[in-house]
Design an enzyme around this catalytic site. Structure first.
Site, PDB file in Angstrom:
ATOM      1  N   ARG A  79       4.267 -13.453   9.354  1.00 36.42           N
ATOM      2  CA  ARG A  79       5.018 -12.231   9.126  1.00 36.42           C
ATOM      3  C   ARG A  79       6.296 -12.232   9.946  1.00 36.42           C
ATOM      4  O   ARG A  79       6.437 -12.991  10.905  1.00 36.42           O
ATOM      5  CB  ARG A  79       4.169 -11.019   9.492  1.00 36.42           C
ATOM      6  CG  ARG A  79       3.822 -10.931  10.962  1.00 36.42           C
ATOM      7  CD  ARG A  79       3.156  -9.598  11.325  1.00 36.42           C
ATOM      8  NE  ARG A  79       2.169  -9.211  10.350  1.00 36.42           N
ATOM      9  CZ  ARG A  79       2.117  -7.993   9.776  1.00 36.42           C
ATOM     10  NH1 ARG A  79       2.987  -7.060  10.099  1.00 36.42           N
ATOM     11  NH2 ARG A  79       1.195  -7.703   8.910  1.00 36.42           N
ATOM     12  N   GLU A 122       0.873  -1.160   0.000  1.00 33.14           N
ATOM     13  CA  GLU A 122       0.000   0.000   0.000  1.00 33.14           C
ATOM     14  C   GLU A 122       0.920   1.222   0.000  1.00 33.14           C
ATOM     15  O   GLU A 122       1.794   1.324   0.864  1.00 33.14           O
ATOM     16  CB  GLU A 122      -0.842  -0.038   1.280  1.00 33.14           C
ATOM     17  CG  GLU A 122      -1.996   0.905   1.289  1.00 33.14           C
ATOM     18  CD  GLU A 122      -2.782   0.811   2.599  1.00 33.14           C
ATOM     19  OE1 GLU A 122      -3.693   1.626   2.759  1.00 33.14           O
ATOM     20  OE2 GLU A 122      -2.490  -0.051   3.435  1.00 33.14           O
ATOM     21  N   LYS A 164       3.616   0.373  10.885  1.00 27.12           N
ATOM     22  CA  LYS A 164       3.701   1.672  10.223  1.00 27.12           C
ATOM     23  C   LYS A 164       3.385   2.805  11.186  1.00 27.12           C
ATOM     24  O   LYS A 164       4.019   3.850  11.167  1.00 27.12           O
ATOM     25  CB  LYS A 164       2.698   1.708   9.081  1.00 27.12           C
ATOM     26  CG  LYS A 164       3.345   1.558   7.712  1.00 27.12           C
ATOM     27  CD  LYS A 164       2.291   1.468   6.630  1.00 27.12           C
ATOM     28  CE  LYS A 164       2.746   0.503   5.550  1.00 27.12           C
ATOM     29  NZ  LYS A 164       1.669   0.066   4.673  1.00 27.12           N
TER      30      LYS A 164
HETATM   31  P1  ATP Z   1       2.226  -2.618   8.356  1.00 29.20           P
HETATM   32  O1  ATP Z   1       1.516  -3.801   8.950  1.00 29.20           O
HETATM   33  O2  ATP Z   1       3.599  -2.412   8.836  1.00 29.20           O
HETATM   34  O3  ATP Z   1       1.414  -1.371   8.386  1.00 29.20           O
HETATM   35  P2  ATP Z   1       1.234  -3.344   5.861  1.00 29.20           P
HETATM   36  O4  ATP Z   1       0.918  -4.796   5.917  1.00 29.20           O
HETATM   37  O5  ATP Z   1       0.121  -2.443   6.035  1.00 29.20           O
HETATM   38  O6  ATP Z   1       2.412  -2.994   6.843  1.00 29.20           O
HETATM   39  P3  ATP Z   1       1.446  -3.363   3.082  1.00 29.20           P
HETATM   40  O7  ATP Z   1       1.895  -2.275   2.222  1.00 29.20           O
HETATM   41  O8  ATP Z   1       0.027  -3.741   3.090  1.00 29.20           O
HETATM   42  O9  ATP Z   1       1.913  -2.974   4.509  1.00 29.20           O
HETATM   43  O10 ATP Z   1       2.310  -4.669   2.883  1.00 29.20           O
HETATM   44  C1  ATP Z   1       2.677  -5.169   1.624  1.00 29.20           C
HETATM   45  C2  ATP Z   1       2.983  -6.619   1.763  1.00 29.20           C
HETATM   46  O11 ATP Z   1       3.994  -6.832   2.737  1.00 29.20           O
HETATM   47  C3  ATP Z   1       1.767  -7.395   2.229  1.00 29.20           C
HETATM   48  O12 ATP Z   1       1.644  -8.549   1.437  1.00 29.20           O
HETATM   49  C4  ATP Z   1       2.068  -7.735   3.655  1.00 29.20           C
HETATM   50  O13 ATP Z   1       1.459  -8.938   4.019  1.00 29.20           O
HETATM   51  C5  ATP Z   1       3.590  -7.820   3.648  1.00 29.20           C
HETATM   52  N1  ATP Z   1       4.114  -7.533   4.970  1.00 29.20           N
HETATM   53  C6  ATP Z   1       3.861  -6.457   5.743  1.00 29.20           C
HETATM   54  N2  ATP Z   1       4.492  -6.562   6.928  1.00 29.20           N
HETATM   55  C7  ATP Z   1       5.169  -7.734   6.903  1.00 29.20           C
HETATM   56  C8  ATP Z   1       6.014  -8.424   7.833  1.00 29.20           C
HETATM   57  N3  ATP Z   1       6.285  -7.920   9.045  1.00 29.20           N
HETATM   58  N4  ATP Z   1       6.549  -9.602   7.457  1.00 29.20           N
HETATM   59  C9  ATP Z   1       6.288 -10.122   6.247  1.00 29.20           C
HETATM   60  N5  ATP Z   1       5.512  -9.534   5.331  1.00 29.20           N
HETATM   61  C10 ATP Z   1       4.951  -8.353   5.641  1.00 29.20           C
HETATM   62 MG    MG Z   2      -1.382  -4.514   6.359  1.00 32.60          MG
END
Ligand code: ATP
Ligand code: MG
Length: 622
Positions: free
Chosen positions: A289, A58, A299
């Site tokens: 994750r 995102e 974030k």
């Molecule tokens: P955050 O949880 O830190 O706000 P997010 O999941 O909202 O991050 P996205 O931009 O949606 O951020 O993530 C893009 C991809 O990265 C998604 O497929 C998500 O599942 C993966 N992702 C996010 N955080 C992790 C993590 N800690 N370990 C592995 N993959 C991750």
């Molecule tokens: Mg997310």
């Protein structure tokens, strides 16, 4: 969800290291459940041998270490199987997203060593089709416009144990739904007046299946579509359709989406049954994750660290962002080694920061040339060395790679050594300089310490010694003289001054903010709480609201010593280093010429990581 392993156990737990052999030679990667699934699909011909994955960030922030795990997994699986991985910006929330983030995300993926070729997409590329599909769902009696307030929708949703109750608008005739939806799109209604919901099952044990909202009204301009839309599709609806339109085969996401999988399947199955989408359809798989000790990866918290100036911006080398990692001197290869070493599993666990640091050490040990830096200088005078003489000592650029050659270090009468390489009263086991003691000047001679000068306050200002001309390193018989200490040095006549930033872990405890920050972590791992969109309620509940229970203030656990800036002396050759050149400063650690601030006439080096882990002893209290 499994109980979290204590960090020292986590260190030993997951898949064994397999990425590189002893001398860095690639060896076959360890299998994992995703590799096994893909191998089976290739064997059965489910997708005709195609492997198409995607990384769907995102664009509302900078990528962090956790994203690196996902990127390496998605791009890596595709590459291993001769497939491809798409970079897809999941830009369904017009309010929080920006091109600035998109550029940085793309740059970080490229930095990690991956290429999406022409396959750079946006969820917003599909807005027209998503809208057409929504009308198809309405026409099929599978979607309706709900005119309840967000509170009413939320209240009628039920709980984990009680079923939801049907909206009074659930049985609206198709024509009325279509008319209302078109007027929503045309901008006739204010935000929140209506939502479009799928008509699935209000009694489903899975809350995600209780008539999830798929469109909401939001009079906001989008960074790519401008003011074209005032209705925006929600994540769960958008994601599966985007995957299907791009012919993704394996849609890999984190565990919190497990309960969304039935909805993912429902949407695309219905569309395929209705002839709207082609089979074979993508299949979603979930993995655990990355949870990493000594940092925070949500974030919301990263934003807070930057906004409240606990760090110097998103690319502060202490930040667990990929832009920060780059300035820290971490390497893409180190991240890949790390990803391979921790493996992928279906159970949540914590990984200790020392594993990531060790991977960086391992990679840097192989690739970084050696240099000398004196970080806390003290004058050393060789009293029997001629005053105007300089003797060239040869130092190997890499001890295990003689082909990298050697460089000259001029030995002169006056040198800089480290202040802690001299002790007037040596503690037990101290083998460096003290009155009467002998040490070797690295790549030079054996010297004997004869005493030290002090200022009026009793501080040592210079150490004196004599050298033995028969002991020069590399000459016959030189090694016959056994000394235990070996100290590094620079000629005070030609060393140059540099700014050196000694970075360390951002947090002083493994689990910032946890009730027991040193031990087992209570509650859910950070970020494993609900996914970003609360689809049933018809509008976004921001992650902050849905996040993990606050135990203590994680900011209280910041490491006060995470950055120390010093003036140091370095080899003259380092003046010519290019930004991002990486070195081992002997006996100190790995350093990188700062990407932003280093330049001609202004050498600036960041410490990437020390040579040895000093944290595991602290953690175990020994
Ligand atoms: P955050 O949880 O830190 O706000 P997010 O999941 O909202 O991050 P996205 O931009 O949606 O951020 O993530 C893009 C991809 O990265 C998604 O497929 C998500 O599942 C993966 N992702 C996010 N955080 C992790 C993590 N800690 N370990 C592995 N993959 C991750
Ligand atoms: Mg997310």
């Amino acid at each position: 969800m499994t109980k979290h392993a204590a960090p020292r156990q986590a260190a030993a737990s997951p898949t064994p290291a397999q990425a590189t052999g002893a001398r860095g030679a690639p060896v076959a990667p360890a299998s994992n459940f995703l590799r096994a699934i893909i191998a089976e699909d290739n064997r059965s011909g489910k997708y005709g041998g195609r492997v198409v994955t995607r990384f769907p960030p995102e664009p509302n922030g900078y990528l962090h270490y956790g994203h690196a795990k996902s990127i390496i997994l998605n791009f890596g699986l595709a590459a291993e199987n001769g497939g491809r991985c798409h970079l897809r910006f999941d830009d369904t929330n017009p309010v929080k997203e920006d091109v600035e983030f998109e550029d940085s995300i793309a740059e970080s993926v490229r930095w990690l060593g991956f290429d999406w070729g022409p396959h750079r997409y946006h969820a917003s590329d599909y807005y027209d089709r998503l809208c057409t599909f929504a009308e198809w769902f309405i026409g099929a009696g599978l979607a309706y416009v709900d005119s309840q307030t967000a509170e009413e929708v939320r209240a009628s949703r039920g709980t984990l144990t009680a079923p939801g109750t049907a909206s009074p608008y659930r049985d609206r005739p198709v024509a009325e739904n279509l008319d209302l939806f078109r007027r929503m799109r045309a901008g006739e209604f204010p935000d929140g007046a209506h939502v479009l919901r799928l008509r699935i099952d209000m009694a489903s044990p899975n809350v995600n299946m209780r008539d999830p909202a798929i469109y909401r009204i939001r009079h906001a301009s989008h960074h790519r579509t401008g003011s074209k839309w005032c209705i925006y599709p929600l994540y769960d609806y958008t994601h599966c359709i985007s995957d299907a339109l791009e012919h993704i085969t394996h849609s890999i996401c984190t565990l919190e989406f497990q309960d969304h999988r039935p909805l993912y399947d429902w949407v695309i199955e219905k569309l395929a049954d209705g002839g709207q989408l082609a089979r074979p359809l993508p299949q979603q798989y979930e993995f655990a994750r990355l949870n990493l000790s000594y940092v925070v990866l949500s974030k919301r918290r990263l934003i807070q660290l930057v906004a409240n100036r606990h760090v110097d911006g998103w690319d502060d080398p202490r930040m667990p962002t990929l832009v920060g990692a780059r300035r820290r001197g971490f390497t893409p290869e180190g991240f890949r080694l790390f990803a391979e070493r921790i493996g992928v599993s279906k159970a949540d666990s914590w990984i200790d920061m020392s594993i990531l640091e060790d991977c960086m050490r391992e990679d840097l040990n192989a690739r970084a040339q050696r240099r000398i830096a004196v970080l806390d200088p003290l004058k050393l005078v060789i009293d029997n060395f001629p005053a105007d003489h300089a003797e060239d000592c040869l130092a190997p650029n890499h001890p295990q790679q003689p082909e990298q050659g050697r460089r000259v270090l001029p030995l002169t009468r006056e040198l800089w050594i480290e202040r802690d390489d001299y002790a007037e009263v040596p503690p037990k086991g101290y083998f460096r300089l003290s009155p009467g003691a002998e040490v070797r000047l690295r790549y030079g001679y054996v010297i004997r310490c004869t005493g030290a000068d002090k200022d009026a306050d009793g501080n040592v200002v210079a150490v004196h010694c004599t050298y033995d001309p028969s002991t020069r390193s590399g000459t016959p018989g030189a090694e016959a003289r056994k000394v235990k200490g070996n100290v590094h040095w620079l000629s005070s006549g030609n060393a140059i001054e540099a700014e050196v930033r000694l970075y360390d872990r951002l947090f002083a405890v493994p689990f910032p903010g946890a009730r027991n920050p040193w031990g087992q972590r209570d509650g859910d791992p950070e970020g494993a709480a609900p996914a970003r969109a609360e689809v049933v309620a018809g509008d976004l509940v921001e992650e902050a609201d849905a996040a993990e229970p606050v135990e203590r203030d994680y900011l209280d656990d910041l490491n006060a010593d995470s950055k120390r800036t010093i003036r140091a002396y370095v080899e003259p050759a380092l003046a010519a280093a290019a930004a991002e050149d990486r070195f081992q400063f002997e006996r100190h650690g790995y350093f990188v010429a700062d990407l932003k601030d280093h330049g001609p006439g202004r050498p600036v080096f960041n410490r990437t990581v020390t040579l040895k882990d000093s944290w595991s002893r602290r953690a175990s209290g020994t």
